[in-house]
Each structure stands twice: as structure tokens, then as C-alpha cells.
Design an enzyme around this catalytic site. Structure first.
Site, PDB file in Angstrom:
ATOM      1  CG  ASN A 223      11.635  16.606  39.461  1.00  0.00           C
ATOM      2  OD1 ASN A 223      11.701  15.387  39.367  1.00  0.00           O
ATOM      3  ND2 ASN A 223      10.500  17.241  39.701  1.00  0.00           N
TER       4      ASN A 223
ATOM      5  CE  LYS B 216      -7.253   1.355   3.091  1.00  0.00           C
ATOM      6  NZ  LYS B 216      -6.085   1.817   3.897  1.00  0.00           N
TER       7      LYS B 216
ATOM      8  CB  CYS C 136      -4.676  -1.849   3.910  1.00  0.00           C
ATOM      9  SG  CYS C 136      -4.001  -2.086   5.575  1.00  0.00           S
TER      10      CYS C 136
ATOM     11  CD  GLU D 189      -2.618   1.055   2.729  1.00  0.00           C
ATOM     12  OE1 GLU D 189      -2.278   0.237   3.615  1.00  0.00           O
ATOM     13  OE2 GLU D 189      -3.635   1.772   2.822  1.00  0.00           O
TER      14      GLU D 189
END
Lengths: 586, 586
Positions: B410, B127, B163, B44
Site C-alpha cells: 500500500n 410537479k 418528469c 425541468e
């Protein structure tokens, strides 16, 4: 001809806050009743907020939305407001929520509206046209409704529609004409877009002509993450006359009396298919009596200048991001430049100077004016001003690593990011970042440096518009007898990142009055390279700019994507709710 | 019965690289011809790569795709391969590309396939079923085709499908039965998902039954940003028998002889509507003669264990991200813990130890083993190992700011982030970040600290799976007589962030064997709070975990969203191409 007093409630719901949003409906319905309203409208997905995105996939959330709707109907009746019909947007699903299949969890969900009356849900409508472009993804989340709901209210046939139904020809408005309705209600969650208000009125007029009926258009207001809803609610007569229009960017109760044609024919039942949709008819047996006294006229607000409109959008978007996410305050770096000055002024307008911390973070390359202009801004606006020099930290990195060139330039921006995040952790502020759209498009920023932050008020503002906004805001202050917030020096001086000696933006980028039109053509106008050259731009500059945009795309993508091994990973298909208030644990 | 020798080309295209992808078609068609193939299939959107996303909105790109298709047909003929019919996916649009309207720029675009023969495009197919869930957005980009294309090849009627046509009942496969075809070609860009190969074969069998025909299923292979395509191409007979199956995660030429029913009836023309679709028939006058010698049998590859499958997916996804984006090398922090060890081993498998830099960045809270385990990993894998202590930089920040608690924790992670980004700027590496999916879900990481990086190989891997992967990789090494890459000590020791004295993950989080099943139920299973409790989890732990997930959502969102004032802003609706290779400036 019957007259109906409509109340359009242009309010500000919060995604996920079902209880708070239902509370808004109750308090605004009370105000509408006090104003003598006979029919009350709230925006699209009022109960859940908009957009709900992947919350739609949570069966518990759909069930909670339905339960909240029925509770709201009962509560309105208990409030003594039961006779007043109220149209409210909510999230529904076909059948019991638990039947939606695992394979297609959201397929049964509906973007719905309900009329509440005397403690009951008396009519529902499911949105027909689902938008699936730009910021909209509704084909992913909802199934389309195929039935137009018509409710007889005070002797008038009224059709229900939701947002996108208005933006596409055919469907509900065409069927409304066949059904012979006198009024179409359009409830909206329509995000602001520059000049969208110029499009909306002609569109409503076109649909009024298509339906042969008056239209009452109510839109939500407020910020929700990147979106800001501008209100701009209005009523338009069947002949296209604008009867009343609400201001943008504020909550507003728009009350207006409307003369409408009396309905004829049978009031109830479902008729046969028309134009691919069915029509379902309902009747509300009684509504509050027409109020005595003068007719209600909501008035017509005239549109404002572009700069004013954008400024109000940015202020509202930021304020709601801060408050809906419950941040106590914001912090941002102040470079003395125009972007951070405008961002700071927006923040001060949004939440007041006492909730805004501005930090000057000078380095050895910082000019004297970078600090004095920042200080001047702080004095003008009254924000909490601090100075955190970065040189000691920069020097320690340089002493321990062998760095040169752009690595040293970026290091300075990253040390500033660490300082702002440390202040955020220590004191609870949301960090604002201030890169404008032109900079972001060409990648003129430091990844994990000046791009650090939880929100960017000027992310979608081209640099040349940043300047125009600054000038407008200062002029507007003078007009109102206030101190202009933005130092003239920040507006007038040539832009510089000040990461190396004598550095100017113009060393790297075309002048912004050359750059911005190219970027606007490429991004907003979808022009390709050839189209840009045809519209008069220098081919060499176009090629240079497009190459920068392509390269910058990598920078924008470098926030840690990772290989998906499941279709329920975080990221684009996030599979976790975006919500400000909804909690699975109740 | 005619026999056709099919060649399924399971190849690895790159989004945007039209020239490179066309080159792949030419070289693989040459190989197929050498193997005696009579019909060749590529995946595809082979020419453009998949997903093309907002490139669809670029008219210049659509035009380039069409031009590339016609050039490819001519080039194949010039290569002496003109007689061999080749099916290839490409991007098309209705009419000349420039007619698509500004309001709906992508609406005319088609996800298309073309048969090339003797220098011409002899048949095309658009498609029909467009997926719009999970990672798919095709309703946004494409219009659905309504015509099934049937091509007579070597006396056999062959239907073309793409697909998603395979994943939904009805439509092309049902129409293929009505059209009486002998073979359906299914070309795919089907992303890998754990256990998807277990779903694919039964699905292909079901469609073979629906069509009453054999199915040749070819899928692409390779990584494209967060997606990885696994191949797994196959041929299934009309009765559901699996005839041949390709391996996953590698390029592969699958050549197989297939006995097929001879077509009957007229070969050409378009017949009347059937099942909502039309059928358009074409005929290819001649194909290469059936090769002499033994029949071609592609063989059947058996599926591998889950851990092997995931490992190969992660290695391929990372390799293609690095190489398609043309990064010379990667750098990552090595803490001595399991996540960074697994990420490093994946990186070494992907691009070799000479392109991987691992940096130990000890602090005063780092254990002795954090360094020795990292060093051991480096020795085992041969990667480029460095040590950059962070304490001098951390101390300078602490001397200049008043920080405590989580801000200090941190700070250490952020100094590490600055070091890695500095090395990236200085030496050109892509920075890898290594937070696993469990950590990310509950927000157990430092924003702009350990989350800094351009790619995260284990982003979609639950912590308990990280351990299983490590054990599998080591065992597999032993099986192959190689050194196990991951130190046993990294696998066995209790997880710790080492940001404060004696800190362990278990101070903050439930044990991972309790946490992961809850997260998997919540995220992958779409279970709500009540569903999790019903399936046996402790309600108090469920509530705690869900609260952490909700809170972490804020962290995931703090990468600088900003108020949109146009619908063409960056972000969700990005309006700029995602591309590895396409350049507007040519």
C-alpha cells in the site's frame, strides 16, 4: 386503578447483528423479570439496529428479521419468561418478503413493533409517521402503517407507537385518545443532538395531553456510525408530570410502577376508521402478578451541562465505532495542538490508554512545544507514544519533484497521512483524524493529508467548543481528584498548522470567536449572507467566510465521485448494506 | 386541425448558475424563433439546474430563482421574443420565500414550471409525483402540486407536466384525459442509465394512451457531479407513433410540426376536482403565425450500441465535471493497465490531449511493459506524458519505519497518490482516479493510495465492461480512419497491481468473467446469497465474493465519518449547498 410495573430497557443494539440483539432482549428481559416487571419495552428496530438503510432492500435480511422475531418469542418462553409481555422493534414487510417488486424493492417494508407473549407474536404495529428530513430517509425505505394497535395488558388499554409518531401532531396519539387508552408506549431510535433533551420532555408532555394518557418513552443508547443515541428514556403521567427519567449515554433499566385507569368496553376486534387510522384491539390474557413490597420508583436524573453531554456523546460514538467494527486499537497524530489533544483524550476515555497510539511527526517547521506538549499529553493519559520525524521523506519528495508554496505545505501533511496509514496496515489500528468543524467548513486542512482517517471524533465540533470541552474535561478531572488529561499549553497557545515558518491560523482565518458565530449562523441557522449581516456581523468578514465555505465544498467533494451509468452505483444511492455484523453468506 | 410548430430545447444548464441558465433560454429561444417555432420547451428546473438538493433550504436561493424567472420573461420580451410562449422549469415556494418555517425549511418549496409570454408569467405548474428512490430525494425537498395546469395555445389545450409525473400511472396524465387536452408537455431532468432509452419510449407511449393526447418530452443533457443527463428528447403522437427523436449526449434543438385537435369548451377558469387533482385553465391570446414553407420534421435518431452510449456518457460526465467546476486540466497515473488507459482516453475525448497529464510512476516491481504501454498510450492520444519514479520515496519510508507485507504494498500506491496531489497543488490539475466498479466492490484498491482523486471516470463501470469499452473505442477509431487510442497490449495482458513481485489480480480475485456476473447479481440485481447460488454460481465463490464485498464496505466508509452532535453536520445531511456556481455573497 390498576398498577403496572413497567421496565424500559435502554440498551445498545448493533445494526445487522440479529442474534446479538435478540440476546440482549433475552438478558434484559430476565433482569426486568427479576425486578418484578409486568410489561417490558425495548427500542425501535431493536432486533435489526437502526438505521438499517439499504439492508431494507435485501429480501434475505427482511426474512431473517421476521424469523429472528419468532425465534425470540419462543426463546423467551423457553427461558421461563413467556408470561411477561415484551414489546420489541423489528423489520417487517407486507406478505412474504419475496413479493416486493423489483421496481420498488423497499416499498413493502415496515418499521414494526411486536408484543411477544407465551412464545407467540400476539400483536404488531407499523410506524405511522415516517421521518424524511435531516438524517432520516424513511419515505425511501418504509410504507406508513394506518392502524393503531391497542393491547389490553393487566386490565389497561395500552397503545403502541414508534418514534416519529411522537414528533408530529395528529395520527396515533390523537387516535389513542379516541380509543380511550390509559397508556401509550413510545419506542425510539432517536439520535442525540445538542439540547435535544430539552425538547424531548415538553414534547412527550404535549403528546400525553393529546392522548389523554400516560406515556412510557424508551430510547436506544450507543453509537452507530455518525449517529449516537443518548437514551434519556422517561415516563410521563397523563397530566404531564415527569415520573421517572433515565441517564443519557449509558445502558439503563428503568423500572417504575404506574397507576393507570382500568379499561372499559370490549377488549378485542378491529373498530371502524377514526381520524384516518383504524384501531386494532388485542388482549393479553394474563401477566405476572403485581409484585409485593415497596413500589418501584426509577428516580429522575437531572440533565448535565452542555460540555459534559457533548463529551459523553463523543466518547460513546467513538467507542462504539471502534468496538462494533472490531478494531483492536486506534492511532492518531499528535501535533501538540488542541484538536489532537482533545481527540486523544476522547479516545482514551472511550477505549483506555492501552488501545490508543499517539504519534508525534515533527518537521523542520515544528516548534519545540509541538513535541513537548504532545509528550506531556501522552504522560497525562498513559497512551502509547511514538515519534516519527517526517523530514527525511519530505526531503526525498522535494529532491525528486519541483514543488513550491502550498504544494510543499500540503506535502508535509500528506507524508504524515502515509505514516499513519502504514502503521494502520502494519499493526491493525483504526486511524483517527482530528479536524474540527470550523476547519472543515472553511477548508483549512489538507485533502489526503491531515484529513486521512477512518473516524473523526471532533468532526461536528466547532473550534470554540473544542476549547470549552478541553477546559471542562480538565476541570472535571480535578473535581474527581484525577490528572487533567490535556496540557494547559495546548489549550492556551495560538492555533497553528506549522506547515511553513511562523505560520498561524490567524494569518488565514478570522479569529475563531469571530469565525464560529458566522459559521454557526450559516450552517446551523440557515442564515443567508443578508441575514448574517443583519444579525451584526461585518459584511466584509461574512463575504470572506462564505467564499471560503463555498470553495471548501469542492474539497469535501473530492473523494472521487464518478459518472453513474447505472442507478445501482456506490455512493449516495449505495445499494449495498451499511452493516456492522450482517453477512449475506451467513 | 390546428398545427403547432414545437421547439424542444435539449440544453445543458449548470446547478446554481441562474444567470447563465437564463442566458441559455434566451439564446435557444432566439434559435427556436428563427426556426419558426410557436411553442418552446426547456427542461425541468432549467433555471436552477438539477438536482438543487440543499440549495432548496436557502431562502435567498429560492428568492433568486423567482426573481430570475420574472427577469427572464421581461428579457425575452425585450429580445423581441415576447409573443412566443416559452415553458421553463424553475424553483418556487409557497408564499414569499421567507415564510417557510425554521423547523421545516424546505417544506414550502416547489419543483415548478412556468409559461412565459409577452413579458409575463402567464401560467405555472407544480410537479405532482415526487420521486424519492435511487438518486432522487424529492420528498425531502418539495411539496407535491395538486393542480393540473392546462394552457390553450394556438387553439390547442396543452397540459404541463414534470418528469416523474410521467413515470407513475394516475395523476396528471389521467387528469389530462378528463380535461380533454390535445397535447401534454413533459419537461425532464432524467439521468442517464444504461438502457434507459429502451424504457423511455414505451413509457411515453403508455402515457400518450393514458392521456389520449400527443406528448412532447424534453430532457436536459450534460453532467452534474455523478449524474449525466442524456437528452433523448422526443415527440410521440396520441396513437403512440414516434414522430421525432433527438440524439443522446449532445445539445440539440428539435423542431417539429404537430397536427393537434382543436380545443373545445371554455378556455379559462378552474374546474372542480378530478381524480384527486384540480384543473386550472389559462389561455394565451396570440402566438406567432404558422410559418410558411415546408413542414418541420425533426427526424428520428436511432439508438446506438451500448458501448457507444456508455462511452459518450462517461466523456460528457467527465467534461462537465471539469468545466463546470472550472478545472484547467486533469492529471492521472498511467500504469500501462487497462483502467488507466481507458480513463485517459475518456479524458482526452472530453477535453483534448493538451489538458490531460499522464504520469508513469514506476517502482522496482513495475514491469517493462507498464512503462512502454503507458508511453504508447501517450503517443497515440497526444497527452502530456511524464515519468516520476517512486522508488526513492518508497525507500526513504522503508528506511525510517518497520513495514512489511500489505503495508509495503500500500505504501507504493500512497506515494503515487502524494505525487499526483503534489502535481495538482503545483499546477492546478484535477486528479483523476481510475478504479473500476468491480475493484471498488471487492475492495481491491489502496485507501488513500490509488483511490486518491477528485473524480473517477470509470467508478460505475464493471471491469468486463472496461475491456468492451476499450475494444469498441479502438474499433470506432479504425472505422473513422483515426489512430486507436488504447494500446492492444493494455487490453490483452493479465491485470496486475504490480505492488509485489509477479503479482496478478487473479492471485486474489476470481477471474473477472466469474466475478462480474456475481457482483452484478448482488448489486444491480439485489440477489441475495441464495438467489446467486440458484442462478448457477458456485456457492464457495459466491461466499468468498460476498465476504470481500462486506469487508470492502469498511474501506468505502473510511473517509472520516465522525460523531454527529448536531443535525446540521456535514456528510449525509450536509446542510450546505452543492453548487457549481451559486454564491451567497453574490
Amino acid at each position: 386503578m390498576p398498577t403496572l410495573r413497567l421496565a424500559l430497557c435502554q440498551v445498545n443494539p448493533t445494526v445487522g447483528d440479529l442474534a446479538g440483539n435478540a440476546g440482549l432482549v433475552r438478558s434484559w428481559t430476565r433482569q426486568a423479570a427479576d425486578a418484578g416487571a409486568q410489561l417490558v419495552l425495548f427500542p425501535e428496530l431493536m432486533l435489526t439496529g437502526y438505521p438499517v438503510e439499504d439492508l431494507v432492500f435485501r429480501r434475505s435480511f427482511v426474512a431473517a428479521s421476521r424469523a429472528a422475531l419468532h425465534r425470540l418469542a419462543a426463546d423467551l418462553a423457553a427461558d421461563g419468561l413467556g408470561d411477561l409481555p415484551v414489546l420489541v422493534g423489528y423489520l417487517d414487510a407486507d406478505g412474504p418478503p419475496q413479493v416486493s417488486s423489483d421496481a420498488e424493492p423497499g416499498r413493502g417494508a415496515r418499521n414494526a413493533a411486536a408484543v411477544l407473549h407465551r412464545g407467540e407474536v400476539v400483536a404488531t404495529y407499523f410506524k405511522h409517521h415516517l421521518p424524511n428530513y435531516g438524517v432520516f430517509d424513511e419515505d425511501r425505505y418504509f410504507v406508513s402503517g394506518d392502524t393503531l394497535t391497542v393491547v389490553r395488558v393487566g386490565g389497561v388499554d395500552v397503545a403502541l407507537t414508534i418514534c416519529e409518531d411522537l414528533w408530529q401532531a395528529g395520527g396515533p396519539f390523537a387516535v389513542a385518545r379516541e380509543a380511550g387508552v390509559g397508556l401509550v408506549l413510545s419506542i425510539n431510535g432517536s439520535p442525540y443532538e445538542l439540547n435535544k433533551d430539552d425538547v424531548r420532555l415538553p414534547l412527550v408532555r404535549r403528546r400525553a395531553a393529546e392522548a389523554g394518557a400516560a406515556i412510557a418513552y424508551v430510547n436506544m443508547v450507543g453509537g452507530q456510525d455518525e449517529l449516537v443515541y443518548d437514551g434519556d428514556s422517561m415516563v410521563v403521567a397523563a397530566d404531564g408530570t415527569l415520573l421517572t427519567r433515565a441517564p443519557q449515554f449509558v445502558e439503563h433499566l428503568l423500572v417504575h410502577d404506574l397507576e393507570l385507569p382500568a379499561a372499559t368496553g370490549a377488549p378485542g376486534g378491529t373498530v371502524a376508521p377514526a381520524d384516518g387510522m383504524r384501531v386494532a384491539r388485542h388482549e393479553i390474557p394474563a401477566i405476572p402478578a403485581a409484585p409485593s413490597g415497596p413500589a418501584a420508583d426509577g428516580g429522575i436524573i437531572e440533565p448535565v451541562a452542555d460540555e459534559a453531554e457533548v463529551w459523553h456523546a463523543l466518547v460513546l460514538g467513538l467507542r462504539d465505532y471502534i468496538d462494533k467494527n472490531r478494531f483492536p486499537s486506534v492511532v492518531l497524530g499528535l501535533s501538540g495542538g488542541i484538536d489532537s489533544a482533545v481527540a486523544a483524550a476522547i479516545a482514551v476515555d472511550a477505549v483506555g490508554p492501552e488501545r490508543v497510539v499517539g504519534v508525534s511527526m515533527p518537521s523542520q517547521h515544528s516548534s519545540e512545544h509541538s513535541r513537548t506538549d504532545a509528550e506531556d499529553l501522552a504522560k497525562r493519559t498513559g497512551l502509547d507514544y511514538r515519534v516519527e520525524p517526517i523530514q527525511p521523506m519530505v526531503d526525498t519528495f522535494l529532491a525528486n519533484m519541483s514543488l513550491s508554496g502550498v504544494a510543499v505545505e500540503n506535502l508535509q501533511a500528506r507524508v504524515r497521512g502515509v505514516i499513519l496509514m502504514a502503521l494502520s496496515n502494519q499493526e491493525g489500528h483504526l486511524v483517527l483524524t482530528t479536524g474540527n468543524k470550523s476547519e472543515l467548513a472553511v477548508g483549512y486542512s489538507t485533502l489526503y493529508g491531515d484529513s486521512v482517517g477512518g473516524y473523526n471524533p471532533v468532526k461536528d465540533v466547532w473550534k470554540t467548543l473544542v476549547w470549552r470541552l478541553a477546559k471542562w474535561r480538565n476541570t472535571d478531572a480535578v473535581r474527581r481528584g484525577q490528572t487533567p488529561p490535556i496540557p494547559e499549553n495546548s489549550i492556551g497557545k495560538p492555533p497553528s498548522a506549522e506547515l511553513s515558518p511562523g505560520q498561524l491560523d490567524s494569518d488565514t482565518l478570522p479569529d475563531y470567536d469571530v469565525l464560529d458565530p458566522i459559521l454557526i449562523g450559516y450552517v446551523d441557522g440557515d442564515l443567508g449572507r443578508d441575514g448574517l449581516v443583519e444579525s451584526g456581523h461585518d459584511p466584509a468578514v461574512v463575504d470572506k467566510v462564505l467564499r471560503m465555505v463555498d470553495t471548501a465544498e469542492y474539497k469535501r467533494r473530492q473523494s472521487a465521485p464518478g459518472t453513474k451509468i447505472s442507478m445501482k452505483a456506490f455512493g449516495r444511492d449505495r445499494r449495498l448494506p451499511i452493516t456492522n455484523r450482517w453477512r449475506e453468506d451467513g
